[in-house]
Design a protein around this motif. Structure first.
Motif, PDB file in Angstrom:
ATOM      1  N   UNK A   1      -7.746 -30.227 -35.735  1.00 48.44           N
ATOM      2  CA  UNK A   1      -7.349 -30.855 -36.992  1.00 48.44           C
ATOM      3  C   UNK A   1      -7.175 -32.348 -36.760  1.00 48.44           C
ATOM      4  N   UNK A   2      -7.168 -33.107 -37.844  1.00 45.11           N
ATOM      5  CA  UNK A   2      -6.842 -34.526 -37.724  1.00 45.11           C
ATOM      6  C   UNK A   2      -5.430 -34.654 -37.152  1.00 45.11           C
ATOM      7  N   UNK A   3      -5.267 -35.574 -36.207  1.00 44.30           N
ATOM      8  CA  UNK A   3      -3.961 -35.791 -35.595  1.00 44.30           C
ATOM      9  C   UNK A   3      -3.616 -34.818 -34.487  1.00 44.30           C
ATOM     10  N   UNK A   4      -4.581 -34.017 -34.045  1.00 47.65           N
ATOM     11  CA  UNK A   4      -4.303 -33.024 -33.005  1.00 47.65           C
ATOM     12  C   UNK A   4      -4.060 -33.659 -31.640  1.00 47.65           C
ATOM     13  N   UNK A   5      -4.554 -34.878 -31.466  1.00 45.30           N
ATOM     14  CA  UNK A   5      -4.397 -35.563 -30.184  1.00 45.30           C
ATOM     15  C   UNK A   5      -3.611 -36.862 -30.391  1.00 45.30           C
ATOM     16  N   UNK A   6      -2.280 -36.784 -30.455  1.00 42.59           N
ATOM     17  CA  UNK A   6      -1.475 -37.985 -30.713  1.00 42.59           C
ATOM     18  C   UNK A   6      -1.497 -38.991 -29.573  1.00 42.59           C
ATOM     19  N   UNK A   7      -1.712 -38.511 -28.358  1.00 41.81           N
ATOM     20  CA  UNK A   7      -1.763 -39.399 -27.182  1.00 41.81           C
ATOM     21  C   UNK A   7      -0.530 -40.318 -27.157  1.00 41.81           C
ATOM     22  N   UNK A   8       0.612 -39.704 -27.372  1.00 45.98           N
ATOM     23  CA  UNK A   8       1.887 -40.433 -27.467  1.00 45.98           C
ATOM     24  C   UNK A   8       2.515 -40.537 -26.082  1.00 45.98           C
ATOM     25  N   UNK A   9       2.458 -41.731 -25.477  1.00 44.46           N
ATOM     26  CA  UNK A   9       2.966 -41.910 -24.119  1.00 44.46           C
ATOM     27  C   UNK A   9       4.489 -41.843 -24.062  1.00 44.46           C
TER      28      UNK A   9
ATOM     29  N   UNK B   1     -12.936 -34.639 -33.430  1.00 46.63           N
ATOM     30  CA  UNK B   1     -13.778 -34.977 -34.567  1.00 46.63           C
ATOM     31  C   UNK B   1     -14.025 -36.479 -34.635  1.00 46.63           C
ATOM     32  N   UNK B   2     -15.127 -36.840 -35.280  1.00 48.16           N
ATOM     33  CA  UNK B   2     -15.517 -38.242 -35.404  1.00 48.16           C
ATOM     34  C   UNK B   2     -14.956 -38.823 -36.709  1.00 48.16           C
ATOM     35  N   UNK B   3     -15.149 -40.122 -36.944  1.00 53.32           N
ATOM     36  CA  UNK B   3     -14.685 -40.710 -38.205  1.00 53.32           C
ATOM     37  C   UNK B   3     -15.291 -40.077 -39.459  1.00 53.32           C
ATOM     38  N   UNK B   4     -16.475 -39.442 -39.346  1.00 49.77           N
ATOM     39  CA  UNK B   4     -17.031 -38.778 -40.541  1.00 49.77           C
ATOM     40  C   UNK B   4     -16.692 -37.289 -40.577  1.00 49.77           C
ATOM     41  N   UNK B   5     -15.905 -36.831 -39.615  1.00 47.51           N
ATOM     42  CA  UNK B   5     -15.498 -35.434 -39.578  1.00 47.51           C
ATOM     43  C   UNK B   5     -16.442 -34.599 -38.745  1.00 47.51           C
ATOM     44  N   UNK B   6     -17.657 -34.450 -39.209  1.00 49.92           N
ATOM     45  CA  UNK B   6     -18.658 -33.685 -38.467  1.00 49.92           C
ATOM     46  C   UNK B   6     -20.049 -34.155 -38.868  1.00 49.92           C
TER      47      UNK B   6
END
Length: 442
Positions: free
Chosen positions: A168-176, A207-212
């Motif tokens: 999903x969008x936001x699945x990888x927050x990469x919050x250090x 996902x990319x900026x266009x989704x898929x």
């Protein structure tokens, strides 16, 4: 609502695809064009400067000595397009991948990679592979039959789309600060078990900026049309006449609606070839010149067998009636095209020579009874394109790049007329292929 505008695709076939066996003799075309990344990069930049929507790379995975020059040695589509992503910023990058000889997980991963590399500009031309010889390169005794190929394609597209939605969008927050790379609640397995494929997932790429990626497809049989109407964002076809092309577009919209889709979301883009001269008369003479210099009956006869499982037609008397019994050899190849050719040959009592000549000429330029609308002066060609577009025959054009000088004339002399008419854009609407095609986020 913004004004509907014509979408433009470019199909570069290097040193010459089917029917263009001697085009590589043009001194403007490098003899190594089909494997020259610098040549492709130059073409891609020219198309982007002209505000084309996509660059389309055709492909196949089986050759014989009778294959056209471009087919004999060419770059693999996604490798090529990944390189082109680094020298372009807006143009869509569409590659051909077969659902018969690729598993959907690999398809989904490779296309998602191209989509991320390009910033959301990837497209997948879905093919089921008509060339029966391909089976011998993938450890199979026989090519899949017609029904099996389309059934695999439907399931492969469904699986690929399911995999593209693993994150999903936001699945990888990469919050250090929180030491949180992944939000596991937004990562989903697929656990698909179907007739042809069993795929657990999830896909190991976001996902990319266009989704898929955008789905492109071509196919004129009933199953092929249903496949496009059910899944495709854009459908390629042949532009024989305005009336026939409009009938195809109307049929595809009805089929899309029957699958619960918004009909206007299926963009119909016939392939065309054009010849531009200073005047209409000049263009006709130039077309005759190209016909004499680019095409070869002997090559066409040898390659004609491709539609019929690479049957050898050189063994027949050229001036005897067309051997209609060979149709059975096409059952696992391009059966729809072979059937149409055979039925016409029988109905019109054509010889093999006449059939090969007619097939060789097919698709070079679209033609109608009153002449050839894409052969003429820049004004004639532009007016014909505008007429087809405004009369509902098409949403886009898939333009074959043949002689470089002709493409330059199209960009410099035809496109300005179409821009003045408001038929094509003056600037890109966005940075992703979906935005530029006017399609919603995937």
């Amino acid at each position: 609502m913004s004004k509907r505008q014509l979408k433009l695709g470019l199909v570069p076939t290097g040193v010459g695809g089917p029917g263009n066996y001697n085009r590589w003799l043009d001194p403007e075309i490098p003899a190594t064009a089909s494997v020259d990344i610098n040549w492709f990069a130059d073409i891609a930049r020219q198309a982007e400067d002209a505000k084309f929507d996509w660059l389309f790379i055709v492909d196949s995975q089986f050759i014989t000595p009778n294959s056209p020059p471009h087919y004999l040695s060419r770059l693999e589509p996604l490798t090529l397009l990944s390189a082109l992503a680094m020298v372009t910023r807006h143009i869509g990058l569409v590659g051909t991948l077969s659902t018969s000889y690729n598993d959907p997980f690999n398809i989904a991963r490779r296309l998602a990679s191209l989509d991320l590399i390009s910033g959301g500009r990837a497209g997948w031309n879905v093919v089921t592979t008509g060339d029966a010889g391909t089976a011998s390169n993938f450890s199979r005794e026989e090519h899949f039959d017609y029904e099996e190929r389309h059934s695999r394609a439907e399931e492969a597209i469904e699986v690929a789309r399911g995999l593209w939605r693993s994150y999903e969008d936001g699945a990888l927050p990469r919050d250090r600060e929180r030491k949180l790379f992944l939000d596991p609640s937004k990562l989903h397995s697929l656990n698909h078990k179907g007739r042809h494929f069993s795929v657990a997932g999830p896909l190991n790429i976001e996902r990319s900026p266009q989704g898929e990626p955008i789905i492109f497809q071509a196919g004129d049989s009933n199953p092929g049309r249903d496949l496009g109407a059910r899944f495709a964002d854009a459908v390629f076809t042949h532009g024989s006449t305005l009336e026939a092309t409009r009938a195809f577009r109307d049929d595809m919209r009805k089929r899309a609606a029957s699958f619960g889709r918004a009909p206007d979301n299926v963009l119909i883009s016939p392939g065309i070839k054009f010849v531009i001269g200073d005047t209409d008369t000049d263009a006709v003479e130039l077309e005759r010149h190209y016909a004499e210099h680019d095409h070869s009956f002997d090559w066409a006869l040898r390659e004609f067998g491709r539609l019929f499982g690479w049957h050898d037609f050189t063994i027949y008397d050229l001036d005897a009636p067309f051997p209609a019994e060979v149709l059975k050899l096409a059952e696992k190849s391009w059966y729809t095209a072979a059937k149409a050719i055979t039925e016409r040959a029988v109905a019109e009592k054509l010889s093999l020579r006449q059939v090969v000549e007619a097939t060789q000429n097919r698709g070079r330029v679209a033609s109608v009874g009153r002449g050839k609308p894409f052969v003429g002066s820049p004004v004639t060609v532009a007016n014909s394109i505008a007429e087809w577009f405004e009369n509902g025959a098409l949403d886009g054009l898939n333009i074959y790049l043949e002689h470089p000088a002709q493409f330059r004339r199209f960009v410099a002399e035809v496109l300005p007329i179409l821009r003045e008419k408001g038929v094509v854009r003056t600037e890109y609407e966005g940075t992703t292929l979906r935005e530029n095609l006017g399609l919603s986020h995937g």
